[in-house]
Design a protein around this motif. Sequence first.
Motif, PDB file in Angstrom:
ATOM      1  N   LEU A  47       0.907  -1.168   0.094  1.00  0.00           N
ATOM      2  CA  LEU A  47       0.042   0.075  -0.122  1.00  0.00           C
ATOM      3  C   LEU A  47       0.801   1.295  -0.038  1.00  0.00           C
ATOM      4  O   LEU A  47       0.489   2.381  -0.631  1.00  0.00           O
ATOM      5  N   ALA A  48       2.097   1.208   0.596  1.00  0.00           N
ATOM      6  CA  ALA A  48       2.867   2.468   0.629  1.00  0.00           C
ATOM      7  C   ALA A  48       3.472   2.611  -0.722  1.00  0.00           C
ATOM      8  O   ALA A  48       3.429   3.788  -1.015  1.00  0.00           O
ATOM      9  N   PHE A  49       4.069   1.578  -1.296  1.00  0.00           N
ATOM     10  CA  PHE A  49       4.309   1.880  -2.896  1.00  0.00           C
ATOM     11  C   PHE A  49       3.348   2.232  -3.659  1.00  0.00           C
ATOM     12  O   PHE A  49       3.395   3.143  -4.500  1.00  0.00           O
ATOM     13  N   LEU A  50       2.059   1.667  -3.483  1.00  0.00           N
ATOM     14  CA  LEU A  50       0.941   2.190  -4.526  1.00  0.00           C
ATOM     15  C   LEU A  50       0.625   3.452  -4.058  1.00  0.00           C
ATOM     16  O   LEU A  50       0.356   4.508  -5.116  1.00  0.00           O
ATOM     17  N   GLY A  51       0.501   3.908  -2.763  1.00  0.00           N
ATOM     18  CA  GLY A  51      -0.070   5.230  -2.267  1.00  0.00           C
ATOM     19  C   GLY A  51       1.140   6.275  -3.080  1.00  0.00           C
ATOM     20  O   GLY A  51       0.789   7.507  -3.493  1.00  0.00           O
ATOM     21  N   GLY A  52       2.510   5.821  -2.733  1.00  0.00           N
ATOM     22  CA  GLY A  52       3.524   6.549  -3.405  1.00  0.00           C
ATOM     23  C   GLY A  52       3.518   7.043  -4.830  1.00  0.00           C
ATOM     24  O   GLY A  52       3.448   8.092  -5.455  1.00  0.00           O
ATOM     25  N   ALA A  53       3.302   5.758  -5.523  1.00  0.00           N
ATOM     26  CA  ALA A  53       3.391   6.059  -7.164  1.00  0.00           C
ATOM     27  C   ALA A  53       2.029   6.803  -7.505  1.00  0.00           C
ATOM     28  O   ALA A  53       2.156   7.669  -8.293  1.00  0.00           O
ATOM     29  N   ALA A  54       0.884   6.578  -6.934  1.00  0.00           N
ATOM     30  CA  ALA A  54      -0.249   7.301  -7.463  1.00  0.00           C
ATOM     31  C   ALA A  54      -0.323   8.609  -6.845  1.00  0.00           C
ATOM     32  O   ALA A  54      -0.723   9.549  -7.656  1.00  0.00           O
ATOM     33  N   GLY A  55       0.178   9.020  -5.461  1.00  0.00           N
ATOM     34  CA  GLY A  55       0.506  10.593  -5.429  1.00  0.00           C
ATOM     35  C   GLY A  55       1.294  11.301  -6.297  1.00  0.00           C
ATOM     36  O   GLY A  55       0.873  12.351  -6.818  1.00  0.00           O
ATOM     37  N   LEU A  56       2.366  10.718  -6.618  1.00  0.00           N
ATOM     38  CA  LEU A  56       3.385  11.196  -7.652  1.00  0.00           C
ATOM     39  C   LEU A  56       2.734  11.367  -8.937  1.00  0.00           C
ATOM     40  O   LEU A  56       2.851  12.361  -9.816  1.00  0.00           O
ATOM     41  N   GLY A 108       4.240  15.300 -18.282  1.00  0.00           N
ATOM     42  CA  GLY A 108       3.708  14.307 -18.871  1.00  0.00           C
ATOM     43  C   GLY A 108       4.229  12.841 -18.841  1.00  0.00           C
ATOM     44  O   GLY A 108       3.527  12.004 -18.569  1.00  0.00           O
ATOM     45  N   VAL A 109       5.458  13.067 -19.164  1.00  0.00           N
ATOM     46  CA  VAL A 109       6.290  11.480 -19.098  1.00  0.00           C
ATOM     47  C   VAL A 109       6.425  10.949 -17.624  1.00  0.00           C
ATOM     48  O   VAL A 109       6.234   9.826 -17.588  1.00  0.00           O
ATOM     49  N   ALA A 110       6.575  11.965 -16.621  1.00  0.00           N
ATOM     50  CA  ALA A 110       6.773  11.368 -15.365  1.00  0.00           C
ATOM     51  C   ALA A 110       5.499  10.894 -14.986  1.00  0.00           C
ATOM     52  O   ALA A 110       5.268   9.604 -14.224  1.00  0.00           O
ATOM     53  N   SER A 111       4.285  11.549 -15.106  1.00  0.00           N
ATOM     54  CA  SER A 111       3.098  10.973 -14.901  1.00  0.00           C
ATOM     55  C   SER A 111       2.742   9.826 -15.472  1.00  0.00           C
ATOM     56  O   SER A 111       2.263   8.694 -14.849  1.00  0.00           O
ATOM     57  N   ALA A 112       3.038   9.751 -16.529  1.00  0.00           N
ATOM     58  CA  ALA A 112       2.821   8.244 -17.367  1.00  0.00           C
ATOM     59  C   ALA A 112       3.437   7.210 -16.840  1.00  0.00           C
ATOM     60  O   ALA A 112       3.090   6.078 -16.633  1.00  0.00           O
ATOM     61  N   ILE A 113       5.023   7.379 -16.340  1.00  0.00           N
ATOM     62  CA  ILE A 113       5.678   6.387 -15.694  1.00  0.00           C
ATOM     63  C   ILE A 113       5.022   6.059 -14.431  1.00  0.00           C
ATOM     64  O   ILE A 113       4.974   4.754 -14.058  1.00  0.00           O
ATOM     65  N   PHE A 114       4.594   6.870 -13.426  1.00  0.00           N
ATOM     66  CA  PHE A 114       4.291   6.754 -12.176  1.00  0.00           C
ATOM     67  C   PHE A 114       2.800   5.944 -12.121  1.00  0.00           C
ATOM     68  O   PHE A 114       2.285   5.318 -11.505  1.00  0.00           O
ATOM     69  N   TYR A 115       2.092   6.494 -13.363  1.00  0.00           N
ATOM     70  CA  TYR A 115       0.608   5.823 -13.652  1.00  0.00           C
ATOM     71  C   TYR A 115       0.698   4.349 -13.941  1.00  0.00           C
ATOM     72  O   TYR A 115      -0.109   3.628 -13.437  1.00  0.00           O
ATOM     73  N   SER A 116       1.714   4.149 -14.752  1.00  0.00           N
ATOM     74  CA  SER A 116       2.132   2.516 -15.051  1.00  0.00           C
ATOM     75  C   SER A 116       2.300   1.738 -14.018  1.00  0.00           C
ATOM     76  O   SER A 116       1.771   0.626 -13.815  1.00  0.00           O
ATOM     77  N   LEU A 117       3.282   2.358 -13.141  1.00  0.00           N
ATOM     78  CA  LEU A 117       3.404   1.537 -11.752  1.00  0.00           C
ATOM     79  C   LEU A 117       2.271   1.648 -10.873  1.00  0.00           C
ATOM     80  O   LEU A 117       1.979   0.399 -10.306  1.00  0.00           O
ATOM     81  N   GLU A 118       1.509   2.303 -10.908  1.00  0.00           N
ATOM     82  CA  GLU A 118       0.043   2.556 -10.080  1.00  0.00           C
ATOM     83  C   GLU A 118      -0.777   1.225 -10.657  1.00  0.00           C
ATOM     84  O   GLU A 118      -1.548   0.749  -9.904  1.00  0.00           O
ATOM     85  N   ILE A 119      -0.734   1.228 -11.964  1.00  0.00           N
ATOM     86  CA  ILE A 119      -1.711   0.123 -12.515  1.00  0.00           C
ATOM     87  C   ILE A 119      -1.216  -1.370 -12.144  1.00  0.00           C
ATOM     88  O   ILE A 119      -2.033  -2.062 -11.610  1.00  0.00           O
ATOM     89  N   VAL A 120       0.065  -1.498 -12.153  1.00  0.00           N
ATOM     90  CA  VAL A 120       0.569  -2.826 -11.644  1.00  0.00           C
ATOM     91  C   VAL A 120       0.526  -3.001 -10.230  1.00  0.00           C
ATOM     92  O   VAL A 120       0.058  -4.169  -9.731  1.00  0.00           O
TER      93      VAL A 120
END
Length: 263
Positions: A63-72, A147-159
């Motif tokens: 959850l910590a990793f998920l929350g961090g990726a989603a927040g960023l 935009g690129v930073a958001s896409a990277i963290f969004y993909s991490l949020e998905i997995v």
Amino acid sequence: MIGYLQVLGAVSIWAFFNGVLVKGIKTSGVGVGMWTGIFGAFFCLIGIEGNLGPVSPAQLLGLAFLGGAAGLNNSFNYTAIKISIPVALLFHYLAPMLVIIWYFLIPPFYQPTNSKSLLAAGIGIIGMIYMAKPHLREGNSKLIIFGVASAIFYSLEIVLSGYVSSTLGVAANTSSLAKLLFQAMIMPIVGLGLKESVEITNSKDKYKLILGGLLLYISFMLYFAGSATVSDLNRGVLGYIDRIGAIALGAYFFKEERSKITK
């Protein structure tokens, strides 16, 4: 089928949130994210009546990793939306291809892929390049970086969403609360780095932020419930609906077009 409908409901809500609320509220992108995270967490606590149940150390870490990726992700995404809705959201079309990369780089996330998923991810990237080309040519570096930073963290949020929901078995309400709390905490920190204010300058926007918090809570509950049964790639492709819908709403309410650069 129910899982797909749940994810579809979530991304439809995000289309309105990203296409109308983020741009329409008179504060920074991180300000929108922080306040909606706070209000969303409040609604979540009411919904679960303060009863989360036990959470294991592995689940807490996930959850910590998920929350961090989603927040960023949302910090960069909402900030980019304030500049240009179409280009900010089109960068998210990179996410399904990045999800495949995470499968091979991070073994616990691995899921088998098929030709249809690869084709959908490839078409998404081609469409993103075509639509964003005018902005890339003009060299709006801040927009490109966000935009690129958001896409990277969004993909991490998905997995990570699939991992905590399916593999770790975290309940949807627990994942939703964690994501909202991390969003509320990370946004002001990113705001300091970007020198963005989180102040609400229009009193009427408070009601929009409360509505946004409620919508985020509902959408996260739907998304995490669907994440337990719908694969990462399929959720990534369904996310195209969010982006297309938000771009269309942005064009209608704010007259934003693909060829227009918002300085």
